[in-house]
Design an enzyme around this catalytic site. Structure first.
Site, mmCIF file in Angstrom:
data_model
loop_
_atom_site.group_PDB
_atom_site.id
_atom_site.type_symbol
_atom_site.label_atom_id
_atom_site.label_comp_id
_atom_site.label_asym_id
_atom_site.label_seq_id
_atom_site.Cartn_x
_atom_site.Cartn_y
_atom_site.Cartn_z
ATOM 1 C CG ASN A 156 1.702 4.876 -5.934
ATOM 2 O OD1 ASN A 156 1.397 5.955 -5.445
ATOM 3 N ND2 ASN A 156 1.898 4.633 -7.127
ATOM 4 C CB THR A 190 11.163 2.993 -20.004
ATOM 5 O OG1 THR A 190 11.921 4.104 -19.654
ATOM 6 C CG2 THR A 190 11.392 1.946 -18.906
ATOM 7 C CG LEU A 194 -1.989 -1.233 1.132
ATOM 8 C CD1 LEU A 194 -2.965 -1.014 2.491
ATOM 9 C CD2 LEU A 194 -2.710 -1.210 -0.053
ATOM 10 C CB SER A 224 8.499 -0.290 -18.900
ATOM 11 O OG SER A 224 8.383 1.381 -19.220
ATOM 12 C CG PHE A 235 0.729 -5.853 -11.730
ATOM 13 C CD1 PHE A 235 1.044 -5.330 -12.776
ATOM 14 C CD2 PHE A 235 0.325 -6.962 -11.334
ATOM 15 C CE1 PHE A 235 0.255 -5.838 -14.019
ATOM 16 C CE2 PHE A 235 -0.553 -7.540 -12.383
ATOM 17 C CZ PHE A 235 -0.590 -6.921 -13.497
ATOM 18 N N PRO A 282 13.246 16.936 -19.743
ATOM 19 C CG PRO A 282 14.895 17.665 -18.212
ATOM 20 C CD PRO A 282 13.316 17.578 -18.643
ATOM 21 N N GLY A 283 15.108 13.856 -20.768
ATOM 22 C CA GLY A 283 14.684 12.365 -20.810
ATOM 23 C C GLY A 283 13.764 11.947 -21.757
ATOM 24 C CG ASN A 322 5.351 12.104 -12.202
ATOM 25 O OD1 ASN A 322 5.711 13.080 -11.822
ATOM 26 N ND2 ASN A 322 5.146 11.125 -11.368
ATOM 27 C CG LEU A 346 -0.762 13.651 -21.906
ATOM 28 C CD1 LEU A 346 -0.435 15.055 -21.726
ATOM 29 C CD2 LEU A 346 -0.592 13.221 -23.303
ATOM 30 C CE1 TYR A 372 9.262 1.941 -13.295
ATOM 31 C CE2 TYR A 372 9.477 2.920 -15.302
ATOM 32 C CZ TYR A 372 8.883 1.680 -14.440
ATOM 33 O OH TYR A 372 7.894 1.092 -14.961
ATOM 34 C CE LYS A 391 9.114 -1.588 -14.152
ATOM 35 N NZ LYS A 391 8.266 -2.800 -13.185
HETATM 36 P P1 NAD Z 1 1.174 1.337 -9.250
HETATM 37 O O1 NAD Z 1 1.993 2.284 -8.140
HETATM 38 O O2 NAD Z 1 -0.311 1.868 -9.098
HETATM 39 O O3 NAD Z 1 1.247 -0.210 -8.711
HETATM 40 C C1 NAD Z 1 2.335 -0.782 -7.856
HETATM 41 C C2 NAD Z 1 1.650 -1.450 -6.657
HETATM 42 O O4 NAD Z 1 2.925 -1.693 -6.172
HETATM 43 C C3 NAD Z 1 1.170 -0.048 -5.663
HETATM 44 O O5 NAD Z 1 0.030 -0.598 -5.453
HETATM 45 C C4 NAD Z 1 2.340 -0.300 -4.666
HETATM 46 O O6 NAD Z 1 1.805 0.088 -3.269
HETATM 47 C C5 NAD Z 1 2.838 -1.617 -4.956
HETATM 48 N N1 NAD Z 1 4.320 -1.732 -4.407
HETATM 49 C C6 NAD Z 1 5.282 -1.246 -4.372
HETATM 50 N N2 NAD Z 1 6.470 -1.539 -3.808
HETATM 51 C C7 NAD Z 1 5.989 -2.432 -3.246
HETATM 52 C C8 NAD Z 1 6.583 -3.462 -2.305
HETATM 53 N N3 NAD Z 1 8.167 -3.224 -2.161
HETATM 54 N N4 NAD Z 1 6.150 -4.505 -1.854
HETATM 55 C C9 NAD Z 1 4.688 -4.612 -2.277
HETATM 56 N N5 NAD Z 1 3.990 -3.892 -2.953
HETATM 57 C C10 NAD Z 1 4.732 -2.621 -3.508
HETATM 58 O O7 NAD Z 1 1.732 1.198 -10.701
HETATM 59 P P2 NAD Z 1 1.091 0.686 -12.032
HETATM 60 O O8 NAD Z 1 0.971 1.902 -12.923
HETATM 61 O O9 NAD Z 1 -0.118 -0.187 -11.584
HETATM 62 O O10 NAD Z 1 2.364 -0.351 -12.369
HETATM 63 C C11 NAD Z 1 2.328 -1.788 -12.098
HETATM 64 C C12 NAD Z 1 3.843 -2.076 -12.563
HETATM 65 O O11 NAD Z 1 3.759 -1.866 -14.470
HETATM 66 C C13 NAD Z 1 5.152 -1.490 -12.075
HETATM 67 O O12 NAD Z 1 5.813 -2.301 -11.705
HETATM 68 C C14 NAD Z 1 5.270 -0.226 -13.233
HETATM 69 O O13 NAD Z 1 6.574 -0.169 -12.883
HETATM 70 C C15 NAD Z 1 5.048 -1.091 -14.362
HETATM 71 N N6 NAD Z 1 4.638 -0.411 -15.459
HETATM 72 C C16 NAD Z 1 3.773 0.929 -15.421
HETATM 73 C C17 NAD Z 1 3.494 1.577 -16.569
HETATM 74 C C18 NAD Z 1 2.786 2.653 -16.341
HETATM 75 O O14 NAD Z 1 2.534 3.576 -17.096
HETATM 76 N N7 NAD Z 1 1.691 2.735 -15.433
HETATM 77 C C19 NAD Z 1 4.251 1.292 -17.603
HETATM 78 C C20 NAD Z 1 5.053 0.349 -17.640
HETATM 79 C C21 NAD Z 1 5.356 -0.474 -16.689
HETATM 80 C C1 WQD Z 2 3.338 11.345 -22.634
HETATM 81 C C2 WQD Z 2 3.641 12.306 -23.469
HETATM 82 C C3 WQD Z 2 5.360 14.001 -22.406
HETATM 83 C C4 WQD Z 2 2.907 15.176 -19.195
HETATM 84 C C5 WQD Z 2 6.042 7.328 -18.596
HETATM 85 C C6 WQD Z 2 7.293 6.633 -18.250
HETATM 86 C C7 WQD Z 2 7.640 5.162 -19.009
HETATM 87 C C8 WQD Z 2 6.218 4.428 -18.535
HETATM 88 C C9 WQD Z 2 5.016 5.203 -18.990
HETATM 89 C C10 WQD Z 2 6.411 3.214 -16.755
HETATM 90 C C11 WQD Z 2 5.119 12.688 -23.631
HETATM 91 C C12 WQD Z 2 4.019 14.473 -22.624
HETATM 92 C C13 WQD Z 2 3.116 14.450 -20.331
HETATM 93 C C14 WQD Z 2 2.413 16.565 -19.192
HETATM 94 C C15 WQD Z 2 3.132 16.459 -21.368
HETATM 95 N N1 WQD Z 2 6.037 4.222 -17.369
HETATM 96 N N2 WQD Z 2 3.440 15.151 -21.417
HETATM 97 N N3 WQD Z 2 2.685 17.058 -20.349
HETATM 98 O O1 WQD Z 2 6.945 9.652 -20.420
HETATM 99 O O2 WQD Z 2 5.901 8.205 -22.478
HETATM 100 O O3 WQD Z 2 6.120 7.355 -20.242
HETATM 101 O O4 WQD Z 2 5.146 6.499 -18.468
HETATM 102 O O5 WQD Z 2 7.086 2.110 -17.006
HETATM 103 O O6 WQD Z 2 8.461 4.628 -18.129
HETATM 104 O O7 WQD Z 2 8.647 7.182 -18.840
HETATM 105 O O8 WQD Z 2 4.600 9.102 -20.534
HETATM 106 O O9 WQD Z 2 2.269 10.196 -19.710
HETATM 107 O O10 WQD Z 2 4.544 10.904 -18.975
HETATM 108 O O11 WQD Z 2 4.148 11.300 -21.411
HETATM 109 O O12 WQD Z 2 3.484 17.287 -22.629
HETATM 110 O O13 WQD Z 2 2.038 17.019 -18.127
HETATM 111 O O14 WQD Z 2 2.907 13.477 -22.818
HETATM 112 O O15 WQD Z 2 6.248 14.862 -22.987
HETATM 113 O O16 WQD Z 2 5.362 13.197 -24.930
HETATM 114 P P1 WQD Z 2 5.897 8.660 -20.984
HETATM 115 P P2 WQD Z 2 3.672 10.390 -19.960
#
Ligand code: NAD
Ligand code: WQD
Length: 339
Positions: free
Chosen positions: A35, A126, A33, A124, A80, A293-294, A198, A200, A149, A153
């Site tokens: 996040n 990424t 919990l 991801s 996850f 950045p990034g 963070n 969009l 981050y 991955k």
């Molecule tokens: P989220 O933060 O909503 O879910 C992650 C969950 O993991 C949270 O509920 C958090 O409380 C739990 N958690 C974190 N550290 C923990 C620990 N040490 N022990 C037990 N629970 C823990 O994120 P999400 O968007 O649902 O992402 C799920 C997975 O998918 C993550 O691994 C994330 O990196 C990956 N991912 C997410 C995205 C995205 O854009 N949302 C994109 C690519 C990959």
């Molecule tokens: C999408 C587009 C921004 C916010 C991130 C992580 C990636 C993955 C998914 C976990 C980009 C633009 C964003 C804003 C904007 N997560 N933007 N104003 O960066 O593709 O991916 O989330 O694995 O690892 O990097 O997603 O939703 O942040 O951005 O203009 O306030 O929207 O520049 O072009 P991103 P994002």
């Protein structure tokens, strides 16, 4: 199948729990919990009509994990749990490596000690860095990540690959998600970022609901059709269904497989703003700011491998993604704080 879902109270995990349950799988949730809200659990039972066992536990806590494995005897883990905020990972690299890598190492060790070697891992797009080619196929080489981050991955993919090579009894599926957005059709579960979003789509929905004044578009001078960044947005329910399909790759002798989960379609930031406005009738004020950045210019998937091998493809288009994100945000302006 009995499945332990780590991070199952989070955004993608909670939606996956719904899809797994509706396909008849038995689910156990583990989440610390850090996040997520405990209220997700009540909403999950409303949606599924089932009381899903929940353990408030940390994947770094081997004793707690061992107890859960001995008691529940899951056949597979969908993993996850992890920290996911890119900017925070730049400020807190140790915390990210320790949580994501330390936690996954503990989980893998407890799994093998309990004779459970079936895992689906959340990776991801990424890991491709600035991709060598788009659409990005799984054969595209991994790239240089721009933040800790992303490296967690990339490194975890390597760890899972090396472990599977050393012990072929592991059946491992690595899923590389593109940009998950949207929410369950019920509007009862969805993305609930702490602080200023963070990403969009949650930023846009918080502008729409009046919590934020205007969207800041990060750069309009990229080499893309309208100059703003292009991404492959995927409905979170489609993503969740991809995990259910991936379970078939956990059959004995399956080895290790990697799949992109995306739609194969790229939308720019301004495309998303326009589609959101059309879907909801709400205007989203925005300003153009400097590049973040990034960030890279464009990133979208080839979704062919998942279609060919898993029989999975995304069903929802951008309209549904916007409508469903808005249904969730408008019904829950402050996320899970409401009840
Ligand atoms: P989220 O933060 O909503 O879910 C992650 C969950 O993991 C949270 O509920 C958090 O409380 C739990 N958690 C974190 N550290 C923990 C620990 N040490 N022990 C037990 N629970 C823990 O994120 P999400 O968007 O649902 O992402 C799920 C997975 O998918 C993550 O691994 C994330 O990196 C990956 N991912 C997410 C995205 C995205 O854009 N949302 C994109 C690519 C990959
Ligand atoms: C999408 C587009 C921004 C916010 C991130 C992580 C990636 C993955 C998914 C976990 C980009 C633009 C964003 C804003 C904007 N997560 N933007 N104003 O960066 O593709 O991916 O989330 O694995 O690892 O990097 O997603 O939703 O942040 O951005 O203009 O306030 O929207 O520049 O072009 P991103 P994002």
């Amino acid at each position: 199948m009995k499945i332990l879902v780590t991070g199952g109270a989070g955004f993608i995990g909670s939606h996956t729990v719904v899809e797994l349950t509706s396909e008849g799988h038995e689910v156990v949730i583990l989440d610390n919990l850090s996040n997520a809200s405990r209220k997700v659990l009540k909403r999950l039972s409303e949606i599924t009509g089932k009381q899903i066992p929940f353990y408030e536990a940390d994947i770094r806590d081997r004793a707690a994990l061992t107890d859960i494995f001995r008691k529940e005897r899951p056949e597979a883990v969908i993993h996850f749990a992890g920290l996911k905020a890119v900017g925070e990972s730049v400020r807190l690299p140790w915390e990210y490596y320790e949580n994501n890598i330390g936690g996954t190492l503990a989980l893998l060790d407890v799994m093998r000690s309990n004779d459970c070697r079936n895992i689906i891992f959340s990776s991801s797009a990424t890991v491709y860095g600035d991709p060598a080619e788009i659409p990005i196929t799984e054969a595209c080489p991994k790239g240089t990540c721009t933040n800790p981050y992303g490296w967690t991955k990339s490194m975890l993919e390597q760890i899972l690959t090396d472990m599977q090579k050393a012990d072929p009894a592991w059946n491992t599926v690595i899923l590389r998600y593109f940009n998950p957005i949207g929410a369950h059709k019920s509007g009862r579960i969805g993305e609930n970022p702490g602080g200023i979003p963070n990403n969009l789509m949650p930023y846009i929905t918080q502008v729409a609901v009046g919590r934020l004044e205007k969207l800041h578009v990060f750069g309009d001078d990229y080499d893309t059709p309208d100059g703003t960044g292009v991404r492959d947005y995927i409905h979170v329910v489609d993503l969740a269904k991809g995990h259910v399909k991936a379970l078939k790759k956990l059959a004995p002798g399956s080895g290790l497989s990697i799949y992109n989960l995306g739609t194969g379609i790229g939308y720019s930031v301004l495309d998303i703003v326009r589609n959101f406005e059309e879907a909801t009738g709400i205007s989203i004020p925005y300003v153009i700011d400097a590049r973040r950045p990034g960030d890279i210019a464009a990133c979208y998937a080839s979704a062919k491998k998942a279609k060919d091998e898993l029989g999975w493809e995304a069903e929802n288009g951008i309209r549904e993604m916007c409508e469903d994100a808005w249904r969730w945000q408008s019904a829950n302006p402050n996320g899970y704080e409401e009840d």
